[in-house]
Design a protein around this motif. Sequence first.
Motif, PDB file in Angstrom:
ATOM      1  N   TRP A  24       1.879 -17.886   8.227  1.00 18.14           N
ATOM      2  CA  TRP A  24       3.129 -17.987   8.980  1.00 18.14           C
ATOM      3  C   TRP A  24       4.309 -17.409   8.201  1.00 18.14           C
ATOM      4  O   TRP A  24       5.228 -16.837   8.786  1.00 18.14           O
ATOM      5  N   SER A  25       4.299 -17.579   6.887  1.00 20.29           N
ATOM      6  CA  SER A  25       5.385 -17.034   6.089  1.00 20.29           C
ATOM      7  C   SER A  25       5.393 -15.510   6.146  1.00 20.29           C
ATOM      8  O   SER A  25       6.441 -14.881   6.353  1.00 20.29           O
ATOM      9  N   MET A  26       4.210 -14.918   5.993  1.00 19.06           N
ATOM     10  CA  MET A  26       4.122 -13.463   6.003  1.00 19.06           C
ATOM     11  C   MET A  26       4.139 -12.890   7.414  1.00 19.06           C
ATOM     12  O   MET A  26       4.786 -11.874   7.683  1.00 19.06           O
ATOM     13  N   GLY A  27       3.433 -13.539   8.331  1.00 19.64           N
ATOM     14  CA  GLY A  27       3.322 -13.022   9.691  1.00 19.64           C
ATOM     15  C   GLY A  27       4.527 -13.312  10.559  1.00 19.64           C
ATOM     16  O   GLY A  27       4.672 -12.713  11.637  1.00 19.64           O
ATOM     17  N   ILE A  28       5.392 -14.213  10.108  1.00 21.18           N
ATOM     18  CA  ILE A  28       6.585 -14.547  10.875  1.00 21.18           C
ATOM     19  C   ILE A  28       7.839 -14.101  10.136  1.00 21.18           C
ATOM     20  O   ILE A  28       8.519 -13.166  10.546  1.00 21.18           O
ATOM     21  N   HIS A  29       8.156 -14.761   9.027  1.00 14.42           N
ATOM     22  CA  HIS A  29       9.422 -14.483   8.349  1.00 14.42           C
ATOM     23  C   HIS A  29       9.461 -13.098   7.704  1.00 14.42           C
ATOM     24  O   HIS A  29      10.479 -12.396   7.779  1.00 14.42           O
ATOM     25  N   THR A  30       8.373 -12.700   7.040  1.00 15.94           N
ATOM     26  CA  THR A  30       8.379 -11.386   6.394  1.00 15.94           C
ATOM     27  C   THR A  30       8.483 -10.275   7.435  1.00 15.94           C
ATOM     28  O   THR A  30       9.311  -9.361   7.309  1.00 15.94           O
ATOM     29  N   LEU A  31       7.663 -10.355   8.468  1.00 18.04           N
ATOM     30  CA  LEU A  31       7.671  -9.302   9.485  1.00 18.04           C
ATOM     31  C   LEU A  31       8.977  -9.283  10.271  1.00 18.04           C
ATOM     32  O   LEU A  31       9.434  -8.222  10.722  1.00 18.04           O
ATOM     33  N   ASN A  32       9.609 -10.441  10.431  1.00 17.94           N
ATOM     34  CA  ASN A  32      10.880 -10.463  11.161  1.00 17.94           C
ATOM     35  C   ASN A  32      11.946  -9.607  10.496  1.00 17.94           C
ATOM     36  O   ASN A  32      12.881  -9.137  11.155  1.00 17.94           O
TER      37      ASN A  32
END
Length: 442
Positions: A213-221
């Motif tokens: 979730w950290s990489m797939g949500i916040h990083t990609l955002n």
Amino acid sequence: MNKKLSILSLLAILLVALISACGKNNGNGEASSQAASSAPASETPSPAQETEVVKKDVTIRIYQFKVEIAEALNKMAKDYEAETGVKVEVETHGGGEDYSALLKATLAAGEEPEIFNSSGWAGFEPYVDRATDLTNEPWAKDLVEASKAQITRDGKLLGMPMNLEAYGFTYNKDLFAKAGITELPQTLEDLEAAAKKLKDAGIIPFALTNEWWSMGIHTLNIALANQADPAAFIEEIKAGTKTFKDDPIMKQWIRLVDIMFANGQEKAITTDYNTQVAEFASGKYAMIQHGNWIQGMVDEVDPSLNLGMLPVPLLDKPNVFTGVPNNWIVNNKSAHPEEAKAFLNWMVTSETGKKYISTDFKFVPALNSIAPNPEAVGKIAGDFAVFAPANPSQVKSWNWDRFPDGITQQWGAAMQEYLGKQINGDQLLEKFDKAVADIVKR
């Protein structure tokens, strides 16, 4: 809703809350300390005036994702039971768990908690039929205007926005000073140079995590928010008229990710969220890609840690990102939706509930009627309060929930492969496109 107006209005209320809470700033992003009790008392009527007395010997269940507040939320539930006789059972699933998948499995099994968390926009779609209309609840008039759109359908408010959050790179100011970094990075080249200075000083630049979730949500955002019109770009991605693989901003974003991954700890692929934050809080790393929500976890390790929020370089100027992390949904298919509404009302109108929100949860409230606690808000949010009014164009939106549920989980899995060096950058972007195509077709 007009994108620019929405972000500006959300930014405005965050600033009012944070600046009024933090008072004057000492130039290093550290908020001056003023007692929480000095904030003006809300004129909101007491819960006894606003709601009927809830009946005794009732149990309501809360299914929630925010691990950072789990302990305090359980304490608040005990206080509510002592005051009203209504028992509140809290079940928390977050951190390394896939909250969305677990919630769907729980509901599919016929278990119907009275209150559960859901994001907004497309992420809320699976739960619209369960959501109780909260438009006429006494607290609804006090909501930050920009927090409503993501949880409103057909003019009805279907959830209570949890709080307001912002993120960038949270950084350790003392470690930056030790490495001789006197100016914050403005470009990717600056960020790479800062990472080198940190490593030369014997400091690991980034605390990384394996959490999808950290990489797939916040990083990609970071890439999504840097689009000229994120909402329009996302619609084109979903329609298949644009792709991640061919987008020039995504190419720059890969450079950013490469800098992070090349300058993190050796065993990042086995580092979960709790370990990542705890080790950052112990002073082992200089930067972590999280926001003001980690303040409470950091304070448990070292409340004196000298932290700030570093805007993330990507294109012309570095940015920070702000939004509503989740919403409290009252489940109309549960046994006691009226008691659930009464609990939420108590939480945001009683002095006890408001204290938990502003002090124990360390939230920037989503309601104008709750003053944030300057000491609890902490140094990360304090830095945001300094940066944002001076640079409003560098405060960007949260956009991942504009995609159907399931896509971000696949993005996170692809990011884990990239972190583990199993795929290259082009393959990563191809997997992003495939995840969208596969789920949108369903």
